[in-house]
Design an enzyme around this catalytic site. Structure first.
Site, PDB file in Angstrom:
ATOM      1  N   HIS A  12       0.816  -0.986  -0.212  1.00 38.01           N
ATOM      2  CA  HIS A  12       0.018  -0.139  -0.039  1.00 38.01           C
ATOM      3  C   HIS A  12       0.591   1.228   0.047  1.00 38.01           C
ATOM      4  O   HIS A  12       0.369   2.261   0.381  1.00 38.01           O
ATOM      5  CB  HIS A  12      -1.100   0.079   1.190  1.00 38.01           C
ATOM      6  CG  HIS A  12      -0.457  -0.035   2.624  1.00 38.01           C
ATOM      7  ND1 HIS A  12      -1.017  -0.825   3.563  1.00 38.01           N
ATOM      8  CD2 HIS A  12       0.651   0.453   3.136  1.00 38.01           C
ATOM      9  CE1 HIS A  12      -0.210  -0.634   4.762  1.00 38.01           C
ATOM     10  NE2 HIS A  12       0.741   0.217   4.389  1.00 38.01           N
ATOM     11  N   HIS A  59      -1.502   5.150   9.536  1.00 38.41           N
ATOM     12  CA  HIS A  59      -0.074   5.627   9.856  1.00 38.41           C
ATOM     13  C   HIS A  59       0.096   7.105  10.725  1.00 38.41           C
ATOM     14  O   HIS A  59       0.367   7.888   9.944  1.00 38.41           O
ATOM     15  CB  HIS A  59       0.585   5.939   8.274  1.00 38.41           C
ATOM     16  CG  HIS A  59       0.841   4.660   7.650  1.00 38.41           C
ATOM     17  ND1 HIS A  59      -0.541   4.042   6.852  1.00 38.41           N
ATOM     18  CD2 HIS A  59       1.511   3.671   7.324  1.00 38.41           C
ATOM     19  CE1 HIS A  59      -0.046   2.965   6.298  1.00 38.41           C
ATOM     20  NE2 HIS A  59       1.018   2.869   6.344  1.00 38.41           N
ATOM     21  N   HIS A 193      10.622  -4.360   3.530  1.00 37.60           N
ATOM     22  CA  HIS A 193      11.070  -2.848   3.240  1.00 37.60           C
ATOM     23  C   HIS A 193      11.580  -2.375   4.645  1.00 37.60           C
ATOM     24  O   HIS A 193      10.897  -2.888   5.661  1.00 37.60           O
ATOM     25  CB  HIS A 193       9.942  -1.843   2.553  1.00 37.60           C
ATOM     26  CG  HIS A 193       8.709  -1.686   3.302  1.00 37.60           C
ATOM     27  ND1 HIS A 193       7.907  -2.841   3.748  1.00 37.60           N
ATOM     28  CD2 HIS A 193       8.072  -0.636   3.888  1.00 37.60           C
ATOM     29  CE1 HIS A 193       6.667  -2.281   4.248  1.00 37.60           C
ATOM     30  NE2 HIS A 193       6.833  -0.945   4.276  1.00 37.60           N
ATOM     31  N   GLU A 240       4.338  -5.314   8.813  1.00 35.05           N
ATOM     32  CA  GLU A 240       2.985  -5.240   8.151  1.00 35.05           C
ATOM     33  C   GLU A 240       2.359  -6.481   7.277  1.00 35.05           C
ATOM     34  O   GLU A 240       0.984  -6.687   7.356  1.00 35.05           O
ATOM     35  CB  GLU A 240       3.008  -4.173   6.714  1.00 35.05           C
ATOM     36  CG  GLU A 240       3.230  -2.551   7.492  1.00 35.05           C
ATOM     37  CD  GLU A 240       3.158  -1.715   6.203  1.00 35.05           C
ATOM     38  OE1 GLU A 240       2.974  -0.504   6.493  1.00 35.05           O
ATOM     39  OE2 GLU A 240       3.227  -2.119   5.119  1.00 35.05           O
TER      40      GLU A 240
HETATM   41 FE   LIG Z   1       2.174   0.985   5.631  1.00 28.61          FE
END
Ligand SMILES: [Fe+2]
Length: 279
Positions: A12, A59, A193, A240
């Site tokens: 995302h 976030h 990531h 995530e």
């Molecule tokens: Fe994220």
């Protein structure tokens, strides 16, 4: 009876949403990525679900550090788009399904998952980027959306196993809803990531491939990946991926992989995408 007919795993990354909003999809950097999602958009148009359950994380937009719910289910009529510092994304307001969401809350809490009920919430790129990737740029989103925000921002995030079990409870809750509905569940975020520190830009293609393979073949194994393993092997933000396990748990034992796409990089992340149809 409502039925979860498929699950979608997708990154995302906010830069993807920005590329859509700023008309950069045709630029050389972005062409391979958006091309990779074309078959998925067609699949979504053909499937035409009534409801999407969007498992994503906020976030620090809807929730600041005063209150950090582990599992927050959006029960509102609609969810406005959050301003993440450069104005709200120019995408349609997200229409919810309060009746079904309330039913899910009841079923999940009685199944001993301590859900947070959220009656007002803005949604950020964690939710809107996957919507853009799968539904394109319509004037209004073609289905209702129940957001499920999972805390993967502030330690401790829920374990993969807890997420997988929550997915199973979501399947039960949806199937208890007495209305013929086609439901598609998303697990978003990831893949490997890390956006900060000396290892910023870390990508682990082997880890990502094994994760994508395991979703159909051996989700139980994936559900046992520890938080430390995500951190060590796939970067700080790879946690995530536990949200993909909620999606996978909601599909039942057997699934058919309908589509897969993997691309590095978008921004500094590895982008992964998979469509799994319930058998
Ligand atoms: Fe994220």
């Amino acid at each position: 009876m409502a039925k979860i007919i498929a699950g979608i795993g997708t990154s995302h990354t906010p830069a993807i949403g920005a590329a859509v909003d700023n008309g950069k999809m045709g630029e050389p950097y972005w062409v391979p990525l958006f091309k990779g999602y074309e078959p998925a958009k067609k699949w979504m148009a053909d499937t035409n679900p009534d409801v999407v359950i969007m498992v994503y994380n906020d976030h620090v937009n809807a929730f600041d550090f005063k209150i950090i719910p582990t599992f927050a289910l959006g029960c509102a009529d609609e969810f406005k788009i959050a301003d993440e510092g450069w104005g709200a994304r120019p995408v349609p307001v997200v229409k919810g399904y309060p009746e079904l969401a309330s039913h899910m809350i009841q079923s999940l809490v009685l199944d001993e998952f301590d859900m947070t009920i959220v009656n007002e919430m803005q949604v950020d790129h964690g939710l809107t980027t996957p919507m853009s990737l799968l539904f394109g740029q319509p004037k209004a989103w073609p289905c209702r959306v129940i957001p499920l925000a999972v805390n993967v921002i502030q330690y401790p995030a829920p374990t993969g196993h807890r997420c997988y079990m929550l997915g199973k409870a979501i399947k039960k809750a949806v199937e208890d809803w007495d209305e013929d509905l086609k439901v598609v569940i998303f697990g978003t975020g990831g893949m490997s990531h890390q956006i900060q520190g000396p290892r910023a830009g870390l990508v682990n293609k082997e880890f990502d491939k094994a994760f994508l393979d395991g979703l159909s073949g051996d989700p139980e194994r994936l559900s046992r990946i520890s938080p430390l393993e995500y951190l060590r092997d796939a970067g700080a933000e790879a946690i995530e991926l536990v949200m993909w396990l909620i999606m996978r748990g909601a599909l039942g034992e057997n699934v058919k992989e309908a589509y897969r796409f993997y691309h590095v990089p978008a921004s500094s992340t590895a982008v992964g995408h998979i469509i799994l149809e319930s058998a």
